[in-house]
Scaffold this active site. Structure first.
Site, mmCIF file in Angstrom:
data_model
loop_
_atom_site.group_PDB
_atom_site.id
_atom_site.type_symbol
_atom_site.label_atom_id
_atom_site.label_comp_id
_atom_site.label_asym_id
_atom_site.label_seq_id
_atom_site.Cartn_x
_atom_site.Cartn_y
_atom_site.Cartn_z
ATOM 1 N N GLN A 123 0.924 -1.422 -0.005
ATOM 2 C CA GLN A 123 0.022 -0.036 0.046
ATOM 3 C C GLN A 123 0.691 1.174 0.032
ATOM 4 O O GLN A 123 1.746 1.448 0.873
ATOM 5 C CB GLN A 123 -0.872 0.040 1.456
ATOM 6 C CG GLN A 123 -1.568 1.292 1.497
ATOM 7 C CD GLN A 123 -2.422 1.208 2.940
ATOM 8 O OE1 GLN A 123 -3.628 0.623 2.688
ATOM 9 N NE2 GLN A 123 -2.036 1.706 3.861
ATOM 10 N N GLY A 124 0.868 1.988 -0.967
ATOM 11 C CA GLY A 124 1.576 3.315 -0.968
ATOM 12 C C GLY A 124 0.629 4.427 -0.691
ATOM 13 O O GLY A 124 0.081 5.429 -1.537
ATOM 14 N N TYR A 125 0.268 4.717 0.494
ATOM 15 C CA TYR A 125 -0.381 6.121 1.047
ATOM 16 C C TYR A 125 0.501 6.959 1.712
ATOM 17 O O TYR A 125 0.570 8.052 1.218
ATOM 18 C CB TYR A 125 -1.443 5.388 2.147
ATOM 19 C CG TYR A 125 -2.852 5.016 1.509
ATOM 20 C CD1 TYR A 125 -3.088 4.705 0.220
ATOM 21 C CD2 TYR A 125 -3.929 4.768 2.303
ATOM 22 C CE1 TYR A 125 -4.020 4.076 -0.576
ATOM 23 C CE2 TYR A 125 -5.020 4.208 1.641
ATOM 24 C CZ TYR A 125 -5.289 3.951 0.242
ATOM 25 O OH TYR A 125 -6.113 3.208 -0.213
ATOM 26 N N SER A 126 1.002 6.629 2.775
ATOM 27 C CA SER A 126 1.972 7.600 3.716
ATOM 28 C C SER A 126 3.083 7.900 2.886
ATOM 29 O O SER A 126 3.852 7.392 2.184
ATOM 30 C CB SER A 126 2.248 6.828 5.001
ATOM 31 O OG SER A 126 1.162 6.702 5.727
ATOM 32 N N SER A 158 4.509 -1.240 4.204
ATOM 33 C CA SER A 158 4.724 -2.698 4.463
ATOM 34 C C SER A 158 4.620 -3.653 3.337
ATOM 35 O O SER A 158 3.838 -3.318 2.217
ATOM 36 C CB SER A 158 3.404 -3.129 5.537
ATOM 37 O OG SER A 158 3.385 -2.389 6.570
ATOM 38 N N GLU A 244 -10.462 -2.939 4.750
ATOM 39 C CA GLU A 244 -9.198 -3.368 5.852
ATOM 40 C C GLU A 244 -9.781 -3.654 7.093
ATOM 41 O O GLU A 244 -9.217 -4.732 7.548
ATOM 42 C CB GLU A 244 -8.178 -2.160 5.821
ATOM 43 C CG GLU A 244 -6.984 -2.862 6.565
ATOM 44 C CD GLU A 244 -5.899 -1.627 6.958
ATOM 45 O OE1 GLU A 244 -4.843 -1.852 7.373
ATOM 46 O OE2 GLU A 244 -6.330 -0.388 6.845
ATOM 47 N N ASN A 365 -4.165 7.506 16.285
ATOM 48 C CA ASN A 365 -5.374 7.820 16.931
ATOM 49 C C ASN A 365 -5.865 9.041 17.151
ATOM 50 O O ASN A 365 -6.972 9.334 17.203
ATOM 51 C CB ASN A 365 -5.133 7.112 18.410
ATOM 52 C CG ASN A 365 -5.319 5.597 18.368
ATOM 53 O OD1 ASN A 365 -5.183 4.698 17.462
ATOM 54 N ND2 ASN A 365 -5.426 5.018 19.511
ATOM 55 N N GLU A 366 -5.132 9.876 17.052
ATOM 56 C CA GLU A 366 -5.484 11.298 17.071
ATOM 57 C C GLU A 366 -6.273 11.866 15.965
ATOM 58 O O GLU A 366 -7.250 12.585 15.907
ATOM 59 C CB GLU A 366 -4.100 12.435 17.051
ATOM 60 C CG GLU A 366 -3.366 12.233 18.653
ATOM 61 C CD GLU A 366 -2.413 11.199 18.729
ATOM 62 O OE1 GLU A 366 -2.127 10.792 19.839
ATOM 63 O OE2 GLU A 366 -2.243 10.322 17.787
#
Length: 385
Positions: A123-126, A158, A244, A365-366
């Site tokens: 997964q290429g998000y961040s 990952s 997910e 979580n924020e």
């Protein structure tokens, strides 16, 4: 009900016959690179037996299993000690996204490889400046004839070092004046094995390198490998994140229960339960996990609603982080300086170290609390400047 019990016996028997001593427990928390080839072979056997795509519709190569049977499968998988999955990103994220939002050509091209575990995904998000705030991604893609040309960087990716393909969120158009930052994003499917991509492992506190940073230097993918239309990437990406956090979370909680049971046994054996504070924390962990399971099952059975996946993620991530902290208390000095070869202490140390990331990855979580505040409670939007 009787049919579901027969289904449970069927999967339990299959796992008993196929989860060898070598595989049992491999690829667990903080050990994502362990026995990788053997785990990939196991994933292919699981797929060949028809277990991998239980939740997929029959017309797309799945079994169209009910939610109850999906839960049963994940429960039995966790109880058997079966290895950590190497194909879960494709099965639980990309596959459902293509089934729901992909083109017929994309489904025909990718679903068979995902289902058979012959093609692995990442997964290429961040990005370095866009972690939980995905609208801030700066990796760009431009059309050059019949291909997208991609330049930029992704991080915390990952399994990028073993993946054949990456699904990624990129900017394909500038943000129009006055428009949301989500405008101009597209969701691309990109082959990983090409000269324009460099993967560099990130060494974690556990010593493993599951995560990577990935550099795209004019990497290419075909023009029709955009899911949805160009500019619709945000909607597609959010759909993927929803997929997910599905029935697999119930199996995850079975694993949590096993960890808690083992920690209670350790505390009794070492005398840590003589401390009333430790007994209270162990009891609280059991209560919280029981409530988490009941809440998860209730949410999964209810109609889809904004915030459901967010609530589940908030609850389980904080619970496991707390278990790691409790394990260090139970171990005492042994947790800081174990004897060489102390596998039991090393297991809990890995859990503690890895769980530091639980409240960060998958959306910190924020950020998750901000989503609940804005989209569920209707509170004013956060100032993210």
């Amino acid at each position: 009900m009787d049919d579901d019990q027969e289904f449970r016996r069927e999967i339990r028997d299959w796992l008993a016959a196929n989860v060898t001593a070598e595989l049992r427990g491999s690829g667990g928390v903080g050990r994502e690179s362990e026995a990788f080839e053997q785990r990939r072979d196991f994933a292919r056997r699981l797929a060949a037996a028809g277990w991998s795509t239980l939740a997929w519709p029959v017309e797309h190569g799945g079994r169209g299993a009910s939610l109850a049977r999906q839960v049963i499968f994940h429960e039995e998988y966790a109880r058997s000690g079966a290895p950590g999955r190497v194909d879960h990103i494709g099965l639980t994220m990309v596959g459902p996204t293509l089934i729901g939002l992909g083109s017929d050509r994309q489904r025909k091209r990718f679903l068979p490889g995902i289902a058979a575990a012959t093609e692995l995904w990442c997964q290429g998000y961040s990005e370095p400046g866009a972690g939980s705030d995905l609208a801030a991604v700066t990796t760009r893609a431009r059309l050059d004839g019949d291909q997208w040309v991609i330049t930029g960087q992704k991080v915390w990716t990952s399994l990028a070092h073993v993946a054949d393909w990456c699904f990624m969120l990129v900017r394909t158009a500038p943000i129009p004046d006055g428009a949301s930052r989500h405008a101009g994003l597209s969701y691309l499917l990109v082959p990983m094995r090409q000269p324009g991509i460099t993967v560099r492992p990130i060494r974690q506190l556990t010593g493993d390198s599951e995560f990577n940073e990935v550099f795209f230097d004019e990497a290419r993918t075909e023009a029709d490998l955009v899911v949805g239309e160009p500019g619709q990437g945000w909607r597609v990406a959010m759909a993927t994140l929803g997929f997910e956090r599905g029935a697999a979370t119930v199996g995850q909680q079975v694993g949590f229960q096993r960890d808690l049971d083992d920690l209670v046994a350790l505390a009794r054996r070492t005398g840590a339960t003589d401390d009333p504070a430790v007994r209270e924390r162990l009891t609280r962990a059991w209560i919280d996990l029981t409530v988490l399971r009941a809440h998860t099952l209730r949410l999964l059975a209810a109609p889809p609603a904004t915030g459901t996946a967010t609530v589940i993620k908030l609850l389980w991530s904080r619970w496991r982080q707390g278990l790691g902290e409790l394990a260090m208390t139970v171990l005492g000095p042994r947790g800081v300086a174990p004897d060489p070869g102390d596998a039991e202490a090393e297991r809990w140390r890995r859990l503690f170290l890895f769980s530091r990331a639980d409240t960060i990855y998958g959306g910190s979580n924020e950020i998750q609390r901000g989503i609940l505040a804005e989209r569920v409670l209707g509170l004013p939007r956060q100032d993210r400047r």
